[in-house]
Design an enzyme around this catalytic site. Sequence first.
Site, PDB file in Angstrom:
ATOM      1  CG  ASP A 183      -0.260  -0.177   2.503  1.00 45.23           C
ATOM      2  OD1 ASP A 183       0.600   0.673   2.818  1.00 45.23           O
ATOM      3  OD2 ASP A 183      -0.545  -1.147   3.231  1.00 45.23           O
ATOM      4  CE  LYS A 223      -8.228   1.454   4.526  1.00 44.36           C
ATOM      5  NZ  LYS A 223      -8.763   1.777   5.865  1.00 44.36           N
ATOM      6  CG  MET A 239      -2.283   7.395  11.437  1.00 41.34           C
ATOM      7  SD  MET A 239      -3.023   5.722  11.540  1.00 41.34           S
ATOM      8  CE  MET A 239      -2.563   5.238  13.215  1.00 41.34           C
TER       9      MET A 239
END
Lengths: 251, 251
Positions: free
Chosen positions: B35, B57, B168
Amino acid sequence: AAGRVTLVGGGPGPEELLTVAARAALADADVILYDRLAPHERLAELAPGATLVDVGKRPYHHPVGQDRINELIIRYARGGASVVRLKGGDPYVFGRGGEEVDACRAAGIEVRVVPGVSSAIAVPGAAGIPVTQRGVSRSFTVVSGHEPLSDEDFDALVRVGGTLVIMMGVANLHQLGAGLVRAGLEPDTPAAVIERGLRPGQRTTVGTIGSLPGEAARIGVRSPAVIIVGEVVRSHADLAPLLITAGLGPA
Amino acid sequence: AAGRVTLVGGGPGPEELLTVAARAALADADVILYDRLAPHERLAELAPGATLVDVGKRPYHHPVGQDRINELIIRYARGGASVVRLKGGDPYVFGRGGEEVDACRAAGIEVRVVPGVSSAIAVPGAAGIPVTQRGVSRSFTVVSGHEPLSDEDFDALVRVGGTLVIMMGVANLHQLGAGLVRAGLEPDTPAAVIERGLRPGQRTTVGTIGSLPGEAARIGVRSPAVIIVGEVVRSHADLAPLLITAGLGPA
């Protein structure tokens, strides 16, 4: 010409867990200062052009103090050498890397840091225990167990509620377990201690925070070891020692 | 013959921060599921024999769900392939590695894990900020800021008193700062946010937990970024970006 200094995180032990940047720094070094926590068995092959200086603390030998290590680093660099300070794990996790960086900067010596795989994360992982797991733990706290913790410390650590990773805590395991339970941690909270993580002879002992200190004493658990406390320990998967069984570990 | 699965921690970004074991796993892979958080720019060179499957994503694209990723891993392994699941950082730090290991084990597929350099430690380090420092901080807590934290969480995190690393968390930085101050953290506690750590364009913004959210909003701080709070931020040394300036970073 002035030399330069590279602090290199050597990872948890196996040579294969050195980074590519670490390998390159070793290969280019004129002088390597290492200790027993760093992967050092094959330094003569990995750094054929380097003078190897053991600055590690050893039982029954007088340890080289941090001030003396800083002096040596700076002296070699001032002599024009490309100096590597090779450390176990990551230089900034209980590695006193910050002090060495500060000493170099104060001396006007160029310094850079190559991060490494930290034993705090990799050693539980090698026992099949993730430090975070969705729906189980969204945080982890890494703490040194070398000096005693206060009841205030234990209270805060229990309230955080995530995974707790204790480094250098085997000698204080009884005090750590009792402190956590006194602070309100359920005695049946899963806990494990992993000795010699990712090295030959890795051994994982799983229990609860109530039972582990007694069990560890009974079977003679010894440092180096990583203690991990929390619901993630239920994931313990007997995956270990993955790298070593795969033939990727040190010979 | 059944295949096997290797979860590989790809580290924080630069190819040179892959481990030797990660490089070997990539070179031997038949299939790599990766990813955008993993170092993937040169996978065709690092894994010339592998089919590359992007399961990341992306903005405006439908993400591949974790259940679907697990299905793909198992399907390729059952087809006899040597499957690598390449992840950013370490597979067990907010990487859902535990879920993938569990899925493989439930399916009877051999699985191993290669730990990686965690961004939680390496990114502050690349900004010259050690997560631990003798006499300053003897612990660090790594927490996901993706979901809001409760006042109880903030209270516990402040009481632990060590370094706080928030992953995050950029989108919630105002809420995080306000929550920590409400829980008793001094507003003048040093804090920093490091964007694109160890990647081209690394930027560090240093302030206090009181000032940082406003400053970050003003200059448009964006993810991916690591937030670090605590006295260790005073060590901020403008060392960054060490690897990239040394020519060790990605081209």
